[in-house]
Design a protein around this motif. Sequence first.
Motif, PDB file in Angstrom:
ATOM      1  N   GLU A 124       0.858  -1.184   0.000  1.00 18.50           N
ATOM      2  CA  GLU A 124       0.000   0.000   0.000  1.00 18.50           C
ATOM      3  C   GLU A 124       0.898   1.239   0.000  1.00 18.50           C
ATOM      4  O   GLU A 124       1.577   1.511   0.999  1.00 18.50           O
ATOM      5  CB  GLU A 124      -0.903   0.011   1.225  1.00 18.50           C
ATOM      6  CG  GLU A 124      -1.944  -1.096   1.252  1.00 18.50           C
ATOM      7  CD  GLU A 124      -2.971  -0.954   0.137  1.00 18.50           C
ATOM      8  OE1 GLU A 124      -3.137   0.175  -0.379  1.00 18.50           O
ATOM      9  OE2 GLU A 124      -3.593  -1.963  -0.219  1.00 18.50           O
ATOM     10  N   PRO A 125       0.946   1.997  -1.107  1.00 17.16           N
ATOM     11  CA  PRO A 125       1.822   3.173  -1.166  1.00 17.16           C
ATOM     12  C   PRO A 125       1.571   4.153  -0.024  1.00 17.16           C
ATOM     13  O   PRO A 125       2.515   4.764   0.496  1.00 17.16           O
ATOM     14  CB  PRO A 125       1.477   3.803  -2.523  1.00 17.16           C
ATOM     15  CG  PRO A 125       0.965   2.661  -3.335  1.00 17.16           C
ATOM     16  CD  PRO A 125       0.232   1.789  -2.372  1.00 17.16           C
ATOM     17  N   GLY A 126       0.304   4.308   0.384  1.00 15.57           N
ATOM     18  CA  GLY A 126      -0.004   5.241   1.466  1.00 15.57           C
ATOM     19  C   GLY A 126       0.694   4.880   2.757  1.00 15.57           C
ATOM     20  O   GLY A 126       1.145   5.755   3.512  1.00 15.57           O
ATOM     21  N   GLU A 127       0.798   3.596   3.033  1.00 12.89           N
ATOM     22  CA  GLU A 127       1.472   3.144   4.254  1.00 12.89           C
ATOM     23  C   GLU A 127       2.962   3.466   4.196  1.00 12.89           C
ATOM     24  O   GLU A 127       3.565   3.891   5.189  1.00 12.89           O
ATOM     25  CB  GLU A 127       1.267   1.633   4.425  1.00 12.89           C
ATOM     26  CG  GLU A 127       1.839   1.083   5.721  1.00 12.89           C
ATOM     27  CD  GLU A 127       1.578  -0.400   5.883  1.00 12.89           C
ATOM     28  OE1 GLU A 127       2.156  -1.006   6.802  1.00 12.89           O
ATOM     29  OE2 GLU A 127       0.783  -0.960   5.080  1.00 12.89           O
ATOM     30  N   VAL A 128       3.546   3.291   3.013  1.00 19.39           N
ATOM     31  CA  VAL A 128       4.966   3.612   2.847  1.00 19.39           C
ATOM     32  C   VAL A 128       5.176   5.124   2.951  1.00 19.39           C
ATOM     33  O   VAL A 128       6.141   5.594   3.559  1.00 19.39           O
ATOM     34  CB  VAL A 128       5.488   3.087   1.497  1.00 19.39           C
ATOM     35  CG1 VAL A 128       6.973   3.400   1.337  1.00 19.39           C
ATOM     36  CG2 VAL A 128       5.246   1.586   1.374  1.00 19.39           C
TER      37      VAL A 128
END
Length: 223
Positions: free
Chosen positions: A9-13
Motif C-alpha cells: 500500500e503506497p499510502g502506508e509507505v
Amino acid sequence: MKIRGFRVEPGEVEQAVLALPGIAEALVEPVAAAGAEPELVAYVVPGAPEAAAASPESAALRELLGRRLPTYMVPQRIVVVDSFARTVNGKIDRTALPAGVPAPVSRPPRTPMERTVAEVWAEVLGHPRIGVDDNFFDVGGHSMRLLAVQRRLAARLERTVPIVDLYGHPTVAALARHLGDTHAGPVAAPAQQPPQTGEKRIQGTRRLRALRARNRQAETDRQ
C-alpha cells in the motif's frame, strides 16, 4: 499494487517516509525501467530550503526506513525535489515527476573481471550498461536479484561466490578486486587490504542477517 510478489500500500509507505526527520511531503510511486519489473520510488520535499543540502543521502534514508518497514516495502530509490507540481485540482501532478530510475552512469569496465561482473549485473537488473562505480543497491538491486547475480556469476566463473561477498562489495570495481582481478587498476596498498576486506565481510554478514530477518517477518505478514 504488488512489488516482488508482495502486496504494498503506497499510502502506508508514504506515512513511514513522512515520519523521517526533515521530510515535509512525500509521494511513493511504482516506477519501472524498460524491460524491468516495477520498483518503489519515494519522492520527497524537504521541510525547509536549507534541509535539502543537509538531508541524508538516499541510502541513509533507506536504512532508516528499513528499521520501520519490511524489506519489500522500502523504496528502492528516494528522490529529493524542491516542490511538487500541482494540477488545477491541487493534486500532485505525477506526469511532472523526475525520472525515478535513472540509467547508471560511471566509469566503464576496464578489465575482464569487471566486464564479467558488469555484464551479469546488466542482465539481472535490465540495464543496458553498468559502470564500475555503480552501487548494486542504488541501481535497482535487492536481495532477490542479488541471489540471481550469485548464481550467474558462479556459473560464469565456474566457482562458488559467497552471497556475503556480494553484500560486502556492492560495486563492480570492489567485487572485481575481491574476486581476484589483478588488473583492476590502482587500489589501496596491499598491507591495508586484509583489514578492509575483513571489515567489509563483517558488514556484509550483518546486512545479510538483517535482510533475512526482515524477509522472515515479511513471509509472516503474508500469511
